[in-house]
Design a protein around this motif. Structure first.
Motif, PDB file in Angstrom:
ATOM      1  N   TYR A 260       4.932 -10.436   3.459  1.00  0.00           N
ATOM      2  CA  TYR A 260       4.123  -9.682   2.749  1.00  0.00           C
ATOM      3  C   TYR A 260       2.509 -10.185   3.029  1.00  0.00           C
ATOM      4  CZ  TYR A 260       8.308  -8.254   0.207  1.00  0.00           C
ATOM      5  OH  TYR A 260       9.693  -7.917   0.089  1.00  0.00           O
ATOM      6  N   GLN A 261       2.637 -11.521   3.293  1.00  0.00           N
ATOM      7  CA  GLN A 261       1.018 -12.034   3.569  1.00  0.00           C
ATOM      8  C   GLN A 261       0.755 -11.393   5.149  1.00  0.00           C
ATOM      9  OE1 GLN A 261       1.853 -16.295   3.560  1.00  0.00           O
ATOM     10  NE2 GLN A 261       2.707 -16.196   1.526  1.00  0.00           N
ATOM     11  N   MET A 262       1.633 -11.039   5.946  1.00  0.00           N
ATOM     12  CA  MET A 262       1.193 -10.237   7.011  1.00  0.00           C
ATOM     13  C   MET A 262       0.740  -9.090   6.791  1.00  0.00           C
ATOM     14  SD  MET A 262       1.675 -12.398   9.707  1.00  0.00           S
ATOM     15  CE  MET A 262       2.111 -11.450  11.259  1.00  0.00           C
ATOM     16  N   LEU A 263       1.186  -8.138   5.946  1.00  0.00           N
ATOM     17  CA  LEU A 263       0.865  -6.799   5.695  1.00  0.00           C
ATOM     18  C   LEU A 263      -0.405  -6.995   5.034  1.00  0.00           C
ATOM     19  CD1 LEU A 263       4.472  -5.266   4.194  1.00  0.00           C
ATOM     20  CD2 LEU A 263       3.351  -5.494   6.658  1.00  0.00           C
ATOM     21  N   THR A 264      -0.625  -7.881   4.055  1.00  0.00           N
ATOM     22  CA  THR A 264      -1.915  -7.782   3.431  1.00  0.00           C
ATOM     23  C   THR A 264      -2.950  -8.005   4.311  1.00  0.00           C
ATOM     24  OG1 THR A 264      -1.803 -10.300   2.626  1.00  0.00           O
ATOM     25  CG2 THR A 264      -1.016  -8.377   1.123  1.00  0.00           C
ATOM     26  N   ARG A 265      -3.067  -8.583   5.567  1.00  0.00           N
ATOM     27  CA  ARG A 265      -3.920  -8.787   6.387  1.00  0.00           C
ATOM     28  C   ARG A 265      -4.019  -7.960   7.705  1.00  0.00           C
ATOM     29  NH1 ARG A 265      -1.702 -14.130   6.069  1.00  0.00           N
ATOM     30  NH2 ARG A 265      -0.983 -14.165   8.224  1.00  0.00           N
ATOM     31  N   ASN A 266      -3.223  -6.718   7.367  1.00  0.00           N
ATOM     32  CA  ASN A 266      -3.167  -5.570   8.544  1.00  0.00           C
ATOM     33  C   ASN A 266      -2.049  -6.293   9.562  1.00  0.00           C
ATOM     34  OD1 ASN A 266      -4.040  -3.547   6.859  1.00  0.00           O
ATOM     35  ND2 ASN A 266      -6.049  -4.220   7.347  1.00  0.00           N
ATOM     36  N   LYS A 267      -1.367  -7.076   9.618  1.00  0.00           N
ATOM     37  CA  LYS A 267      -0.530  -7.610  10.883  1.00  0.00           C
ATOM     38  C   LYS A 267       1.002  -7.320  10.631  1.00  0.00           C
ATOM     39  CE  LYS A 267      -3.746 -11.567  11.605  1.00  0.00           C
ATOM     40  NZ  LYS A 267      -3.891 -12.960  11.667  1.00  0.00           N
ATOM     41  N   GLY A 268       1.111  -6.231  10.011  1.00  0.00           N
ATOM     42  CA  GLY A 268       2.556  -5.529   9.958  1.00  0.00           C
ATOM     43  C   GLY A 268       2.864  -5.143  11.360  1.00  0.00           C
ATOM     44  N   LEU A 269       4.188  -5.849  12.092  1.00  0.00           N
ATOM     45  CA  LEU A 269       4.447  -5.445  13.512  1.00  0.00           C
ATOM     46  C   LEU A 269       4.774  -3.958  13.564  1.00  0.00           C
ATOM     47  CD1 LEU A 269       4.808  -6.892  16.153  1.00  0.00           C
ATOM     48  CD2 LEU A 269       7.185  -7.155  15.303  1.00  0.00           C
ATOM     49  N   LEU A 270       5.503  -3.311  12.585  1.00  0.00           N
ATOM     50  CA  LEU A 270       6.250  -2.029  12.832  1.00  0.00           C
ATOM     51  C   LEU A 270       5.162  -0.941  11.831  1.00  0.00           C
ATOM     52  CD1 LEU A 270       9.914  -2.766  12.533  1.00  0.00           C
ATOM     53  CD2 LEU A 270       8.357  -2.635  14.427  1.00  0.00           C
ATOM     54  N   HIS A 271       5.128  -0.079  12.429  1.00  0.00           N
ATOM     55  CA  HIS A 271       4.354   1.158  11.541  1.00  0.00           C
ATOM     56  C   HIS A 271       4.949   1.153  10.287  1.00  0.00           C
ATOM     57  CE1 HIS A 271       2.342   4.845  10.567  1.00  0.00           C
ATOM     58  NE2 HIS A 271       3.072   5.207  10.352  1.00  0.00           N
ATOM     59  N   SER A 272       6.071   1.286  10.326  1.00  0.00           N
ATOM     60  CA  SER A 272       6.814   1.312   8.978  1.00  0.00           C
ATOM     61  C   SER A 272       6.643   0.376   7.951  1.00  0.00           C
ATOM     62  CB  SER A 272       8.270   1.591   9.174  1.00  0.00           C
ATOM     63  OG  SER A 272       8.745   0.833   9.906  1.00  0.00           O
ATOM     64  N   ASP A 273       6.338  -0.994   8.555  1.00  0.00           N
ATOM     65  CA  ASP A 273       6.003  -2.236   7.513  1.00  0.00           C
ATOM     66  C   ASP A 273       4.691  -1.714   7.116  1.00  0.00           C
ATOM     67  OD1 ASP A 273       8.543  -3.509   8.239  1.00  0.00           O
ATOM     68  OD2 ASP A 273       7.515  -4.457   9.862  1.00  0.00           O
ATOM     69  N   GLN A 274       3.635  -1.666   7.926  1.00  0.00           N
ATOM     70  CA  GLN A 274       2.288  -1.553   7.531  1.00  0.00           C
ATOM     71  C   GLN A 274       2.111  -0.285   6.443  1.00  0.00           C
ATOM     72  OE1 GLN A 274      -0.120  -4.185   8.229  1.00  0.00           O
ATOM     73  NE2 GLN A 274      -0.646  -3.232   6.415  1.00  0.00           N
ATOM     74  N   GLN A 275       2.868   0.506   6.592  1.00  0.00           N
ATOM     75  CA  GLN A 275       2.916   1.904   5.615  1.00  0.00           C
ATOM     76  C   GLN A 275       3.120   1.099   4.211  1.00  0.00           C
ATOM     77  OE1 GLN A 275       2.671   5.434   6.072  1.00  0.00           O
ATOM     78  NE2 GLN A 275       1.377   4.479   7.733  1.00  0.00           N
ATOM     79  N   LEU A 276       3.677   0.108   3.882  1.00  0.00           N
ATOM     80  CA  LEU A 276       3.648  -0.437   2.621  1.00  0.00           C
ATOM     81  C   LEU A 276       2.492  -1.037   1.952  1.00  0.00           C
ATOM     82  CD1 LEU A 276       7.118  -2.354   2.796  1.00  0.00           C
ATOM     83  CD2 LEU A 276       6.706   0.125   2.310  1.00  0.00           C
ATOM     84  N   PHE A 277       1.619  -1.290   2.891  1.00  0.00           N
ATOM     85  CA  PHE A 277       0.337  -1.793   2.488  1.00  0.00           C
ATOM     86  C   PHE A 277      -0.928  -1.053   3.216  1.00  0.00           C
ATOM     87  CE2 PHE A 277      -3.353  -4.749   1.861  1.00  0.00           C
ATOM     88  CZ  PHE A 277      -3.229  -5.015   0.428  1.00  0.00           C
TER      89      PHE A 277
END
Length: 332
Positions: A260-277
Motif C-alpha cells: 500500500y505504501q508503494m501505491l501511495t507513491r505511484n509505485k504500483g508494479l501492475l496497472h491493476s495495482d495502481q488502479q486502487l490508488f
C-alpha cells in the motif's frame, strides 16, 4: 535449494512420531463450513500442513506467494472447489492453461506433496484439495509474518474445471478498476475486500511482460524514477526479457503493508495495482491510505477477507468428491 518430498516428510516424521494418531473416520458433516471440521476425522491434518508450509517457506519464500495466489485463483472460478488443480484430460479442459494461470501460477507440485502426506497421516483420503489450498494460503501468510486466522473447512472437490471461466472471471494485471470491482461484486465481495485481498501482492514477484505496458506508457500515473529502474531490467521490445522478475513491493518475502505504501507513491508494479490508488480522494483511495499507515488494520482485515473469499460457493456434504490425487478426478 530444492525441497524434496523426503525432506518435508522427514520433518513431519520427527514432529508427529510421538503423537497418537487414530484412524480417521470417513464421514462428513452436511451443511456449512466450520473451523473444526477435521478435529475428529483427522486431528493431525492442520498441524501437518502448517509444518510443511513453514518448512517450504524457510527454503523458498516465494512458495508462500504462490500458495496464496492458488487459493485466490481457485475461488474466483466457480467457487473454492480445487478446480484449479485439475490437469487437462480427455473430458476436462483445465484452468491451468487459462491466460491468468498459464506459466504464471505455481505450487502445484507442493500441493501434491501435502496431499500425499495427509493421505498417510490421516490413514486415508480424508482432506479435500480445496481445503488444502485454503489452509496452505493461511499458513503461508503466517510463515511470512502475517496474522493467523481461523480457516473455515469442509469443502469438497469439484469433478470438473473450466478454462473459459478462468479466462473471464479472474482479474487481469491490465484491468481497470471498474472491471476488477465488477468481478469482485459478482462474488459478493466488497470494495474493501478488493483492497484487502489485493494486499496479498505484498508477497512475490511479477514478470516483465505483465508490467511492460505500464512502465513504457507515457500517460500512466507512475513515479518516473521507479519506471526508469524497471526499464533497466524490462526492455521495451516484446519478447525481450519477458520473464525477468520484479518484486510487487520492496519486501517481497514479508507480509507487511509495503504494498500500500508503494501505491501511495505511484509505485504500483501492475496497472491493476495502481488502479486502487488514483489520488482522487475516493473511498478506495482512503482504504489504501489507511492500510499504508496501519499495518495492524491490514493484517487483521486481510484474514477476515480471506475467510469471506474462501466461502465462495463451496461444495459440501455429498457434493463433489474428495480427490485422492488433486490433479485428477477419482475413478468411478
Amino acid at each position: 535449494m530444492a525441497i524434496s518430498s523426503n525432506m518435508l516428510f522427514g520433518t513431519l516424521y520427527f514432529t508427529f512420531i510421538s503423537a497418537i494418531i487414530l484412524p480417521a473416520a470417513h464421514h462428513h458433516v452436511q451443511g456449512k463450513l466450520t473451523p473444526n471440521f477435521y478435529d475428529e476425522v483427522c486431528p493431525q491434518a492442520l498441524p501437518t500442513i502448517q509444518v510443511m508450509v513453514a518448512t517450504a517457506v524457510t527454503f523458498k519464500p516465494r512458495i508462500g506467494a504462490s500458495l496464496v495466489r492458488l487459493h485466490f485463483h481457485d475461488c474466483f472460478v466457480n467457487g473454492c472447489d480445487g478446480s484449479v488443480l485439475l490437469d487437462d484430460s480427455p473430458t476436462i479442459v483445465g484452468e491451468k492453461t487459462a491466460g491468468p494461470n498459464n506459466n504464471s501460477v505455481g505450487g502445484f507440485d507442493f500441493i501434491d506433496e501435502i496431499k500425499a502426506t495427509l493421505n498417510v497421516v490421516c490413514f486415508g483420503n480424508v482432506v479435500s484439495c480445496a481445503d488444502i489450498l485454503a489452509v496452505a494460503a493461511r499458513d503461508s501468510v503466517v510463515a511470512l509474518g502475517g496474522n493467523s486466522y481461523d480457516v473455515l473447512l469442509g469443502r469438497r472437490d469439484s469433478t470438473n474445471a473450466s478454462r473459459d471461466d478462468a479466462n473471464s472471471n479472474i482479474p487481469s494485471p491490465v484491468s481497470d478498476l471498474s472491471d476488477i470491482l465488477a468481478k469482485f461484486e459478482a462474488h459478493n465481495l466488497s470494495a474493501e475486500d478488493l483492497v484487502l485481498l489485493s494486499g496479498a501482492h505484498t508477497l512475490g514477484y511479477a514478470k516483465c511482460k505483465l508490467f511492460r505496458d505500464r512502465i513504457y506508457n507515457e500517460t500512466a500515473t507512475i513515479d518516473a524514477d521507479f519506471a526508469s529502474a524497471l526499464k533497466a531490467k524490462c526492455p521495451k521490445a516484446v519478447g525481450s526479457g519477458d520473464d525477468e522478475l520484479s518484486s510487487l513491493d520492496e519486501t517481497p518475502a514479508a507480509f507487511d503493508s509495503g504494498y500500500y505504501q508503494m501505491l501511495t507513491r505511484n509505485k504500483g508494479l501492475l496497472h491493476s495495482d495502481q488502479q486502487l490508488f488514483k489520488g482522487d480522494g475516493s473511498e478506495i483511495d482512503g482504504l489504501v491510505k489507511r492500510y499504508s499507515e496501519d499495518a495492524g488494520a491490514f493484517t487483521e482485515g486481510f484474514g477476515a477477507a480471506m475467510v469471506r473469499m474462501g466461502s465462495i460457493s463451496p461444495l459440501t456434504g455429498d457434493e463433489g468428491e474428495i480427490r485422492e490425487n488433486c490433479r485428477v478426478v477419482n475413478r468411478p
